[in-house]
Design a protein around this motif. Structure first.
Motif: not given
Length: 190
Positions: A49-64
């Motif tokens: 969850s922490l990594t997902s939030q950090a990816l979103a802040k960097r503008g990286i669309r991603h799946l979990t």
């Protein structure tokens, strides 16, 4: 499967060229290792969850493979990983009390990313860098997330090491930000 699309555009960043997935290696039904008062499932679900939030802040669309402490079964995570260019599953290693460090398990084509993830994890947490290794370098000869999903397993630290665990607990937010930076850079490479 859930797409995370909250994008706070990173100024002057190259566009995302590769799909990304982050996964927690365990759940309540398969809690993984337990030591020093912690369960692997709890640590890796929170870290995802922490990594997902950090990816979103960097503008990286991603799946979990879930949110919070909820995690999909391994077969579903493998299906999602199979569709991603970059798929990382978080785990904690277990061993004797003196075992320490970070390592990745993957196919050879992911060793470069694995080395980068190990380097940043070792630096942030102040633990040994055990390096990028093939999937059969650990106690298992075959790992579904690697063999069937084509992903990479990041063993963040040894849950059985009081030092590793304390370093992870105090540094997990900063580590998630650094992991997201490494993954974002890899996702933007054409």
């Amino acid at each position: 499967m859930r797409w995370i699309t909250e994008v706070d555009a990173v100024p002057q960043a190259a566009p995302q060229a590769r799909t990304v997935m982050v996964s927690a290696g365990h759940s309540d039904t398969t809690p993984g290792a337990a030591a020093n008062g912690y369960r692997e499932a709890d640590l890796v679900c929170e870290f995802r969850s922490l990594t997902s939030q950090a990816l979103a802040k960097r503008g990286i669309r991603h799946l979990t493979d879930g949110e919070g402490m909820i995690n999909l079964p391994l077969r579903e995570a493998v299906d999602i990983a199979r569709r991603a260019d970059i798929a990382i599953e978080f785990h904690c290693n277990a061993g004797g009390p003196k075992a320490s460090g970070v390592e990745t398990l993957s196919r050879p084509e992911h060793y470069r990313l694995g080395e980068a993830l190990c380097a940043v994890t070792a630096d942030v947490l102040g633990i040994a860098n055990r390096g990028a290794k093939p999937e059969d370098a650990g106690p298992h000869s075959r790992l579904a997330f690697v063999s069937d999903g084509g992903g990479l397993i990041l063993e963040l630290c040894f849950i059985t090491s009081k030092h590793d665990l304390a370093s992870f607990l105090s540094g997990k937010r900063g580590l998630a930000d650094e992991i997201a930076r490494v993954v974002a850079d890899a996702a933007r490479i054409q």
